[in-house]
Write an enzyme that holds these catalytic residues in place. Structure first.
Site, PDB file in Angstrom:
ATOM      1  N   SER A  78       0.926  -1.303   0.111  1.00 56.26           N
ATOM      2  CA  SER A  78      -0.165  -0.059   0.104  1.00 56.26           C
ATOM      3  C   SER A  78       0.758   1.329  -0.029  1.00 56.26           C
ATOM      4  O   SER A  78       2.118   1.120   0.485  1.00 56.26           O
ATOM      5  CB  SER A  78      -1.020   0.099   1.277  1.00 56.26           C
ATOM      6  OG  SER A  78      -1.478   1.201   1.560  1.00 56.26           O
ATOM      7  N   TYR A 137      -2.969   0.092  10.925  1.00 59.88           N
ATOM      8  CA  TYR A 137      -2.967  -0.063   9.331  1.00 59.88           C
ATOM      9  C   TYR A 137      -1.635   0.164   8.753  1.00 59.88           C
ATOM     10  O   TYR A 137      -0.995  -0.577   8.255  1.00 59.88           O
ATOM     11  CB  TYR A 137      -4.153   0.724   8.701  1.00 59.88           C
ATOM     12  CG  TYR A 137      -4.151   0.205   7.260  1.00 59.88           C
ATOM     13  CD1 TYR A 137      -4.721  -0.964   6.657  1.00 59.88           C
ATOM     14  CD2 TYR A 137      -3.629   1.019   5.941  1.00 59.88           C
ATOM     15  CE1 TYR A 137      -4.685  -1.472   5.401  1.00 59.88           C
ATOM     16  CE2 TYR A 137      -3.675   0.827   4.919  1.00 59.88           C
ATOM     17  CZ  TYR A 137      -4.303  -0.326   4.180  1.00 59.88           C
ATOM     18  OH  TYR A 137      -4.196  -0.779   2.992  1.00 59.88           O
TER      19      TYR A 137
HETATM   20  N1  NAD Z   1      -8.500   0.136  -1.770  1.00 60.62           N
HETATM   21  C1  NAD Z   1      -7.441   1.099  -1.136  1.00 60.62           C
HETATM   22  O1  NAD Z   1      -7.374   2.236  -1.590  1.00 60.62           O
HETATM   23  C2  NAD Z   1      -6.015   0.015  -1.090  1.00 60.62           C
HETATM   24  C3  NAD Z   1      -4.887   1.029  -1.377  1.00 60.62           C
HETATM   25  C4  NAD Z   1      -3.714   0.228  -0.902  1.00 60.62           C
HETATM   26  C5  NAD Z   1      -3.746  -1.084  -0.744  1.00 60.62           C
HETATM   27  N2  NAD Z   1      -4.854  -1.929  -0.576  1.00 60.62           N
HETATM   28  C6  NAD Z   1      -4.786  -3.275  -0.266  1.00 60.62           C
HETATM   29  O2  NAD Z   1      -5.298  -3.954  -1.203  1.00 60.62           O
HETATM   30  C7  NAD Z   1      -5.817  -5.249  -0.623  1.00 60.62           C
HETATM   31  C8  NAD Z   1      -7.103  -5.614  -1.153  1.00 60.62           C
HETATM   32  O3  NAD Z   1      -8.119  -4.547  -0.455  1.00 60.62           O
HETATM   33  P1  NAD Z   1      -9.138  -3.821  -1.419  1.00 60.62           P
HETATM   34  O4  NAD Z   1      -8.822  -2.601  -1.394  1.00 60.62           O
HETATM   35  O5  NAD Z   1      -9.202  -4.775  -2.695  1.00 60.62           O
HETATM   36  O6  NAD Z   1     -10.321  -4.413  -0.602  1.00 60.62           O
HETATM   37  P2  NAD Z   1     -11.418  -5.362  -0.603  1.00 60.62           P
HETATM   38  O7  NAD Z   1     -12.478  -5.471   0.517  1.00 60.62           O
HETATM   39  O8  NAD Z   1     -12.332  -5.397  -1.872  1.00 60.62           O
HETATM   40  O9  NAD Z   1     -10.773  -6.728  -0.706  1.00 60.62           O
HETATM   41  C9  NAD Z   1     -10.328  -7.252   0.665  1.00 60.62           C
HETATM   42  C10 NAD Z   1     -10.515  -8.593   0.459  1.00 60.62           C
HETATM   43  O10 NAD Z   1     -10.050  -9.310   1.705  1.00 60.62           O
HETATM   44  C11 NAD Z   1     -10.726 -10.204   2.108  1.00 60.62           C
HETATM   45  N3  NAD Z   1     -10.489 -10.698   3.568  1.00 60.62           N
HETATM   46  C12 NAD Z   1     -10.832  -9.918   4.553  1.00 60.62           C
HETATM   47  N4  NAD Z   1     -10.407 -10.296   5.697  1.00 60.62           N
HETATM   48  C13 NAD Z   1     -10.343 -11.769   5.611  1.00 60.62           C
HETATM   49  C14 NAD Z   1      -9.929 -12.862   6.316  1.00 60.62           C
HETATM   50  N5  NAD Z   1      -9.916 -12.911   7.633  1.00 60.62           N
HETATM   51  N6  NAD Z   1      -9.915 -13.974   5.378  1.00 60.62           N
HETATM   52  C15 NAD Z   1      -9.901 -14.103   4.233  1.00 60.62           C
HETATM   53  N7  NAD Z   1     -10.377 -13.092   3.208  1.00 60.62           N
HETATM   54  C16 NAD Z   1     -10.432 -11.757   4.052  1.00 60.62           C
HETATM   55  C17 NAD Z   1     -12.160  -9.554   1.908  1.00 60.62           C
HETATM   56  O11 NAD Z   1     -13.199 -10.468   1.930  1.00 60.62           O
HETATM   57  C18 NAD Z   1     -12.173  -9.099   0.540  1.00 60.62           C
HETATM   58  O12 NAD Z   1     -12.407  -9.926  -0.364  1.00 60.62           O
HETATM   59  C19 NAD Z   1      -5.711  -5.052   0.860  1.00 60.62           C
HETATM   60  O13 NAD Z   1      -4.471  -5.673   1.555  1.00 60.62           O
HETATM   61  C20 NAD Z   1      -5.692  -3.658   1.217  1.00 60.62           C
HETATM   62  O14 NAD Z   1      -4.964  -3.303   2.363  1.00 60.62           O
HETATM   63  C21 NAD Z   1      -6.114  -1.269  -0.880  1.00 60.62           C
END
Ligand code: NAD
Length: 270
Positions: free
Chosen positions: A144, A157
């Protein structure tokens, strides 16, 4: 260009939604077959409806060793190999300020957030070591912009995503020369990233008022990214042809936060 991952076996955790789902879609388009750890039957059905037997959804929780082991065993049984692992499932703390968290609350929230965001990644890698060694495969973490900067999350986080930078480095060092370990570090992305449900937090990134405008104003490139904007970077890192000399690398896909210039406004476009 298609077929960059032809014949590859892959795994994506948290691949039912958001960035993980975009990576699954892109990997399949490039010829890979993908085991996907999901949390709900709905996510599993949606994946099967779109990709048929190119995907294997497995219901589970990244915090549990048995679920990670089952994910890897079932994927290797179905696709006969594992070339790339993408630990990606994560949860968010919605930038809650440190001083607002009571001590007991902090203890529980720390355990929940770190057990998903950090331990979940370690368990997935541990469960995948043998088949990845066999294929001379690679690991690609979703990091991230919070792996490098303050202010994009709260202390839990941001510290969890910083911890993963060290994890990439140490694993890249220990697992070479058989397994490459790299990462993609997205900035603000339009997803429904969720909170700590164990702590009763049902917020979603998608519900933050003004999130789009805030990100657009902050990043030099001036827009909130979509999950698909990051997906080809995972393909590049996964491909042995394209990245065989690359390990311990973190590719930033964040609209240029590094050159933000201390908060100066970017010039307006016409
Ligand atoms: N959205 C943003 O702005 C952003 C920016 C940088 C990094 N990220 C990172 O990207 C990654 C994906 O997040 P996203 O933004 O696509 O959100 P999202 O909620 O769409 O995806 C996260 C996924 O993780 C799953 N999850 C959560 N807890 C879980 C558990 N205990 N066991 C199994 N699955 C679990 C959720 O069901 C979901 O499918 C994360 O690591 C997040 O930190 C997101």
């Amino acid at each position: 260009m298609t077929g960059r991952l032809e014949g590859y076996g892959a795994i994506v955790t948290g691949g039912g939604k958001g960035i993980g789902r975009a990576v699954v879609d892109r990997f399949v388009a490039e010829g890979a077959r993908v085991g996907v750890l999901v949390r709900s039957e709905d996510d599993a059905s949606a994946l099967l409806a779109q990709h048929g037997d190119a995907v294997l959804p497995v219901l589970g929780d990244v915090r549990r060793w048995e679920d990670n082991k089952r994910l890897v065993d079932e994927t290797v049984a179905a696709f006969e190999r594992l070339d790339v692992l993408v630990p990606n499932a994560g949860v968010y703390d919605f930038s809650d300020r440190f001083e607002t968290l009571a001590g007991e609350e902090l203890e529980a929230r720390f355990h929940e957030l770190f057990s998903v965001n950090v331990q979940g990644y370690l368990l997935a890698v541990r469960a995948s070591l043998e088949p990845l060694r066999e294929s001379k495969g690679s690991v690609i973490f979703t990091l991230s912009s919070s792996s490098f900067y303050a202010g994009g999350g709260g202390v839990l986080y941001v510290s969890s995503k910083h911890a993963l930078v060290g994890t990439v480095k140490q694993l890249a060092f220990e697992l070479a020369p058989e397994i490459r370990v790299n990462a993609v570090a997205p900035g603000g992305t339009r997803t429904s990233l969720g909170g700590l449900n164990g702590a009763g937090d049902n917020r979603s990134l998608a519900d933050i008022p003004g999130f789009d405008a805030m990100v657009s104003k902050t990043v030099p490139l001036g827009f909130l990214s979509e999950p698909e904007d990051h997906a080809s970077l995972y393909v590049t890192l996964a491909s042995r042809n394209e990245s065989r000399f690359v390990t311990a690398e973190i590719i930033r896909s964040d609209g240029g936060l590094m050159v933000r210039g201390g908060g100066r406004k970017r010039k307006e476009t016409a």
